[in-house]
Enzyme design. Structure first.
Site, PDB file in Angstrom:
ATOM      1  N   TYR A   1      31.110  37.218  20.692  1.00  0.00           N
ATOM      2  CA  TYR A   1      31.960  36.766  21.804  1.00  0.00           C
ATOM      3  C   TYR A   1      31.965  37.739  22.982  1.00  0.00           C
ATOM      4  O   TYR A   1      32.635  37.495  23.980  1.00  0.00           O
ATOM      5  CB  TYR A   1      33.404  36.581  21.323  1.00  0.00           C
ATOM      6  CG  TYR A   1      33.584  35.546  20.240  1.00  0.00           C
ATOM      7  CD1 TYR A   1      33.244  34.222  20.463  1.00  0.00           C
ATOM      8  CD2 TYR A   1      34.100  35.895  18.990  1.00  0.00           C
ATOM      9  CE1 TYR A   1      33.407  33.264  19.472  1.00  0.00           C
ATOM     10  CE2 TYR A   1      34.273  34.940  17.999  1.00  0.00           C
ATOM     11  CZ  TYR A   1      33.924  33.625  18.240  1.00  0.00           C
ATOM     12  OH  TYR A   1      34.083  32.690  17.257  1.00  0.00           O
TER      13      TYR A   1
ATOM     14  N   HIS B   1      35.876  33.672  27.654  1.00  0.00           N
ATOM     15  CA  HIS B   1      37.176  33.881  27.007  1.00  0.00           C
ATOM     16  C   HIS B   1      37.503  35.366  26.842  1.00  0.00           C
ATOM     17  O   HIS B   1      38.647  35.716  26.549  1.00  0.00           O
ATOM     18  CB  HIS B   1      37.159  33.196  25.637  1.00  0.00           C
ATOM     19  CG  HIS B   1      38.394  32.410  25.328  1.00  0.00           C
ATOM     20  ND1 HIS B   1      39.329  32.046  26.276  1.00  0.00           N
ATOM     21  CD2 HIS B   1      38.871  31.912  24.145  1.00  0.00           C
ATOM     22  CE1 HIS B   1      40.304  31.360  25.695  1.00  0.00           C
ATOM     23  NE2 HIS B   1      40.059  31.276  24.408  1.00  0.00           N
TER      24      HIS B   1
ATOM     25  N   TYR C   1      42.031  37.701  17.050  1.00  0.00           N
ATOM     26  CA  TYR C   1      41.471  36.497  17.667  1.00  0.00           C
ATOM     27  C   TYR C   1      42.492  35.922  18.644  1.00  0.00           C
ATOM     28  O   TYR C   1      43.702  36.109  18.503  1.00  0.00           O
ATOM     29  CB  TYR C   1      40.992  35.450  16.648  1.00  0.00           C
ATOM     30  CG  TYR C   1      39.774  35.926  15.905  1.00  0.00           C
ATOM     31  CD1 TYR C   1      38.499  35.755  16.427  1.00  0.00           C
ATOM     32  CD2 TYR C   1      39.904  36.630  14.712  1.00  0.00           C
ATOM     33  CE1 TYR C   1      37.377  36.236  15.769  1.00  0.00           C
ATOM     34  CE2 TYR C   1      38.800  37.126  14.051  1.00  0.00           C
ATOM     35  CZ  TYR C   1      37.537  36.931  14.580  1.00  0.00           C
ATOM     36  OH  TYR C   1      36.430  37.424  13.943  1.00  0.00           O
TER      37      TYR C   1
ATOM     38  N   ASN D   1      43.959  33.131  19.523  1.00  0.00           N
ATOM     39  CA  ASN D   1      45.122  32.279  19.270  1.00  0.00           C
ATOM     40  C   ASN D   1      46.279  32.995  18.590  1.00  0.00           C
ATOM     41  O   ASN D   1      47.381  32.457  18.509  1.00  0.00           O
ATOM     42  CB  ASN D   1      44.714  31.053  18.442  1.00  0.00           C
ATOM     43  CG  ASN D   1      43.795  30.127  19.226  1.00  0.00           C
ATOM     44  OD1 ASN D   1      43.488  30.373  20.390  1.00  0.00           O
ATOM     45  ND2 ASN D   1      43.358  29.058  18.594  1.00  0.00           N
TER      46      ASN D   1
ATOM     47  N   ASN E   1      45.946  29.583  25.074  1.00  0.00           N
ATOM     48  CA  ASN E   1      46.444  29.766  23.704  1.00  0.00           C
ATOM     49  C   ASN E   1      46.877  31.189  23.380  1.00  0.00           C
ATOM     50  O   ASN E   1      47.821  31.398  22.615  1.00  0.00           O
ATOM     51  CB  ASN E   1      45.398  29.302  22.689  1.00  0.00           C
ATOM     52  CG  ASN E   1      45.287  27.787  22.647  1.00  0.00           C
ATOM     53  OD1 ASN E   1      46.226  27.082  22.997  1.00  0.00           O
ATOM     54  ND2 ASN E   1      44.136  27.290  22.237  1.00  0.00           N
TER      55      ASN E   1
END
Length: 198
Positions: free
Chosen positions: A26, A31, A76, A78, A124
């Site tokens: 990632y 994000h 992470y 969320n 989120n």
């Protein structure tokens, strides 16, 4: 064999949290713009985010004559609130002195939007922080990562990489975010908003 007890970090006045996902895959995705911004802040004040505490990679440093904790939650996206709220409780830092940096798909790449407080805006990570803390009084710096093309799924879009041109634009935004956060820590969020808001 003797082990020296680690002293807890203390005296933190501000927490600055960049949001993202921890896996290497990632690293340069949209994000993870918040991670990129906090990495730039860390470089600028001469620290490495290499301590594993509060469910995050973090370290303390000095910015605008204030002791700050920079953190990248490893929970992470969320579940970002698990890390941020744990650090807030440990240092007794209120939401008003906990600055959150994260990606925003409603802004063009390279643009910033600084806010004193507010709703999660559909993000989120921010949603989890507000839910677990019970407050929406967090100052935040939103980094534009581009509007989702019609044919793209939202999850695929935010986990996609920047083009070479976009990366240059993002680098500018990250640099501006660094200056904006310094003003915010110094207590001048109005100046940060006037100078850097899209």
């Amino acid at each position: 064999m003797f082990f020296k007890k680690k002293e807890p970090l203390s005296g933190v006045e501000y927490i600055i949290a960049g949001l993202g996902n921890p896996d290497r895959k990632y690293e340069n995705t949209r994000h993870n713009a918040g991670f990129m911004a906090v990495d730039a802040l860390a470089d600028n004040i001469g620290i490495r985010l290499d301590k594993i505490r509060y469910k995050s990679l973090c370290n303390t440093g000095v910015m605008a004559d204030k002791k700050v904790l920079l953190m990248k939650p490893s929970t992470y996206m969320n579940n970002s609130g698990q890390a941020v709220v744990e650090a807030m409780q440990f240092f007794k830092v209120p939401p008003e002195r906990t600055i959150i940096l994260f990606d925003d798909i409603s802004l063009d790449v390279g643009k910033l939007r600084i806010r004193r407080k507010g709703s999660d805006g559909g993000h989120n990570g921010m949603k989890n922080i507000i839910y677990l803390s019970g407050s929406d009084q967090f100052p935040r710096v939103k980094l534009g990562v581009g509007h989702k093309p019609e044919q793209w799924d939202l999850a695929d879009w935010v986990l996609s990489n920047f083009t070479a041109t976009e990366q240059k634009q993002l680098n500018t935004a990250v640099e501006n975010a660094r200056h904006a956060v310094a003003y915010m820590v110094a207590g001048d969020i109005d100046k940060a908003m006037n100078l850097y808001n899209a």
